[in-house]
Motif scaffolding. Sequence first.
Motif, PDB file in Angstrom:
ATOM      1  N   ARG A 119      -3.093  -4.282  17.419  1.00  0.00           N
ATOM      2  CA  ARG A 119      -2.461  -3.123  16.755  1.00  0.00           C
ATOM      3  C   ARG A 119      -2.738  -1.836  17.534  1.00  0.00           C
ATOM      4  O   ARG A 119      -1.863  -0.966  17.635  1.00  0.00           O
ATOM      5  N   ALA A 120      -3.928  -1.732  18.097  1.00  0.00           N
ATOM      6  CA  ALA A 120      -4.262  -0.533  18.890  1.00  0.00           C
ATOM      7  C   ALA A 120      -3.403  -0.478  20.155  1.00  0.00           C
ATOM      8  O   ALA A 120      -2.921   0.582  20.552  1.00  0.00           O
ATOM      9  N   VAL A 121      -3.183  -1.647  20.764  1.00  0.00           N
ATOM     10  CA  VAL A 121      -2.354  -1.703  21.978  1.00  0.00           C
ATOM     11  C   VAL A 121      -0.911  -1.311  21.646  1.00  0.00           C
ATOM     12  O   VAL A 121      -0.298  -0.499  22.341  1.00  0.00           O
ATOM     13  N   TYR A 122      -0.390  -1.879  20.566  1.00  0.00           N
ATOM     14  CA  TYR A 122       0.989  -1.550  20.170  1.00  0.00           C
ATOM     15  C   TYR A 122       1.127  -0.063  19.878  1.00  0.00           C
ATOM     16  O   TYR A 122       2.094   0.565  20.287  1.00  0.00           O
ATOM     17  N   LYS A 123       0.169   0.479  19.163  1.00  0.00           N
ATOM     18  CA  LYS A 123       0.215   1.891  18.768  1.00  0.00           C
ATOM     19  C   LYS A 123       0.252   2.806  19.997  1.00  0.00           C
ATOM     20  O   LYS A 123       0.895   3.848  19.992  1.00  0.00           O
ATOM     21  N   ARG A 124      -0.429   2.387  21.044  1.00  0.00           N
ATOM     22  CA  ARG A 124      -0.466   3.179  22.273  1.00  0.00           C
ATOM     23  C   ARG A 124       0.751   2.898  23.165  1.00  0.00           C
ATOM     24  O   ARG A 124       1.362   3.795  23.713  1.00  0.00           O
ATOM     25  N   GLU A 125       1.094   1.594  23.293  1.00  0.00           N
ATOM     26  CA  GLU A 125       2.086   1.190  24.295  1.00  0.00           C
ATOM     27  C   GLU A 125       3.544   1.417  23.894  1.00  0.00           C
ATOM     28  O   GLU A 125       4.367   1.737  24.755  1.00  0.00           O
ATOM     29  N   TYR A 126       3.903   1.220  22.630  1.00  0.00           N
ATOM     30  CA  TYR A 126       5.318   1.380  22.255  1.00  0.00           C
ATOM     31  C   TYR A 126       5.815   2.823  22.417  1.00  0.00           C
ATOM     32  O   TYR A 126       6.880   3.035  23.017  1.00  0.00           O
ATOM     33  N   PRO A 127       5.056   3.830  21.914  1.00  0.00           N
ATOM     34  CA  PRO A 127       5.538   5.200  22.153  1.00  0.00           C
ATOM     35  C   PRO A 127       5.603   5.532  23.641  1.00  0.00           C
ATOM     36  O   PRO A 127       6.551   6.165  24.107  1.00  0.00           O
ATOM     37  N   LYS A 128       4.611   5.036  24.386  1.00  0.00           N
ATOM     38  CA  LYS A 128       4.579   5.274  25.827  1.00  0.00           C
ATOM     39  C   LYS A 128       5.824   4.670  26.485  1.00  0.00           C
ATOM     40  O   LYS A 128       6.469   5.305  27.314  1.00  0.00           O
ATOM     41  N   PHE A 129       6.142   3.440  26.089  1.00  0.00           N
ATOM     42  CA  PHE A 129       7.327   2.770  26.629  1.00  0.00           C
ATOM     43  C   PHE A 129       8.601   3.560  26.332  1.00  0.00           C
ATOM     44  O   PHE A 129       9.393   3.830  27.237  1.00  0.00           O
ATOM     45  N   LEU A 130       8.812   3.932  25.072  1.00  0.00           N
ATOM     46  CA  LEU A 130      10.101   4.541  24.721  1.00  0.00           C
ATOM     47  C   LEU A 130      10.274   5.919  25.366  1.00  0.00           C
ATOM     48  O   LEU A 130      11.371   6.257  25.833  1.00  0.00           O
ATOM     49  N   LYS A 131       9.195   6.665  25.442  1.00  0.00           N
ATOM     50  CA  LYS A 131       9.264   7.982  26.105  1.00  0.00           C
ATOM     51  C   LYS A 131       9.529   7.812  27.599  1.00  0.00           C
ATOM     52  O   LYS A 131      10.376   8.481  28.175  1.00  0.00           O
ATOM     53  N   ARG A 132       8.761   6.896  28.199  1.00  0.00           N
ATOM     54  CA  ARG A 132       8.895   6.680  29.637  1.00  0.00           C
ATOM     55  C   ARG A 132      10.287   6.158  29.984  1.00  0.00           C
ATOM     56  O   ARG A 132      10.919   6.618  30.938  1.00  0.00           O
ATOM     57  N   PHE A 133      10.778   5.190  29.196  1.00  0.00           N
ATOM     58  CA  PHE A 133      12.085   4.601  29.474  1.00  0.00           C
ATOM     59  C   PHE A 133      13.208   5.642  29.331  1.00  0.00           C
ATOM     60  O   PHE A 133      14.075   5.756  30.205  1.00  0.00           O
ATOM     61  N   THR A 134      13.191   6.391  28.241  1.00  0.00           N
ATOM     62  CA  THR A 134      14.282   7.359  28.039  1.00  0.00           C
ATOM     63  C   THR A 134      14.224   8.467  29.100  1.00  0.00           C
ATOM     64  O   THR A 134      15.268   8.863  29.633  1.00  0.00           O
ATOM     65  N   ASN A 135      13.031   8.917  29.442  1.00  0.00           N
ATOM     66  CA  ASN A 135      12.913   9.929  30.508  1.00  0.00           C
ATOM     67  C   ASN A 135      13.407   9.372  31.843  1.00  0.00           C
ATOM     68  O   ASN A 135      14.043  10.079  32.623  1.00  0.00           O
ATOM     69  N   TYR A 136      13.105   8.114  32.082  1.00  0.00           N
ATOM     70  CA  TYR A 136      13.535   7.449  33.312  1.00  0.00           C
ATOM     71  C   TYR A 136      15.063   7.453  33.417  1.00  0.00           C
ATOM     72  O   TYR A 136      15.632   7.781  34.461  1.00  0.00           O
ATOM     73  N   VAL A 137      15.724   7.106  32.315  1.00  0.00           N
ATOM     74  CA  VAL A 137      17.200   7.047  32.327  1.00  0.00           C
ATOM     75  C   VAL A 137      17.779   8.448  32.548  1.00  0.00           C
ATOM     76  O   VAL A 137      18.705   8.618  33.345  1.00  0.00           O
TER      77      VAL A 137
END
Length: 247
Positions: free
Chosen positions: A218-236
């Motif tokens: 749960r700690a990994v998900y809490k950290r990684e999902y927001p990181k993923f979505l921000k990073r991915f959208t900024n990348y696009v």
Amino acid sequence: VEVTRDEVELPPPSIDNRLTVHSLWPEIDRISTEQLQAAFEGVGGQIGWQLFAEEGDMRMYRREVEVDGMVMDPLKAMHKVRGVSAREMCHYFFNPQYRYEWETTLETMNIVEAISSDAIVFHQTFKRIWPASQRDALFWSHVRAAPQHTYVVTNHSTTNDEYPSNTGACIRLFVTVCLACRTQWPAGETPSRDNISTSIAYCSTVNPGGWAPAGVLRAVYKREYPKFLKRFTNYVVEQCRGKPLVM
Ligand code: 6CM
């Protein structure tokens, strides 16, 4: 099937004939339709969704679900991005050539089967999370257009005799992911980078496939999902900067 680089340039506006004759097609069609339907449903009406991350237009919710002590929490995220289209978003999410640039939890990615311009089977391994065993996943990925300037990518676990599970160091996880994007612009105007905005609904349910400590996961998900979505959208947004808009 050989899929040329040109064909994977952008998600096709209609379904590729080579996909509709494939044995996975009935499952791919059914799950993609279900996922798209659920993606834009709000979380307001349903019990149990808790907001766990919020930043700008991004909101992330999860529902705590455990089966035999294993965390299977469904995740749902909403976001809004200006200046890029749904088709562009899905292009970068679906297309393997960009994946290492935005996916930080990935260790390896292999194409198991290039079914068509809009469907690929992937085998991926993920970075190990201490103290759990390393995970891998085998899943089909399908991108399609839908009404109302919507594009959607669905990823869902599958099997393949040449990629048996739990034989090496990895435990196979099971995943259902949907990235649904819908583009809007002011009535009467022509869509351009300056006036479009794309609503994003990202849903993910991961079955870890074997023991993993609930708190760590749960700690990994809490950290990684927001990181993923921000990073991915900024990348696009970065990738599309200065390029002509593709709707
Ligand atoms: O949706 C995402 N990526 C897609 C393309 O790779 C694809 C990936 C699905 C797998 C999601 C697995 C998440 C688990 C990652 C943590 C490492 C596994 C250890 C778990 C056991 C202890 O749909 C973006 C996925 C972003 C994940 C944060």
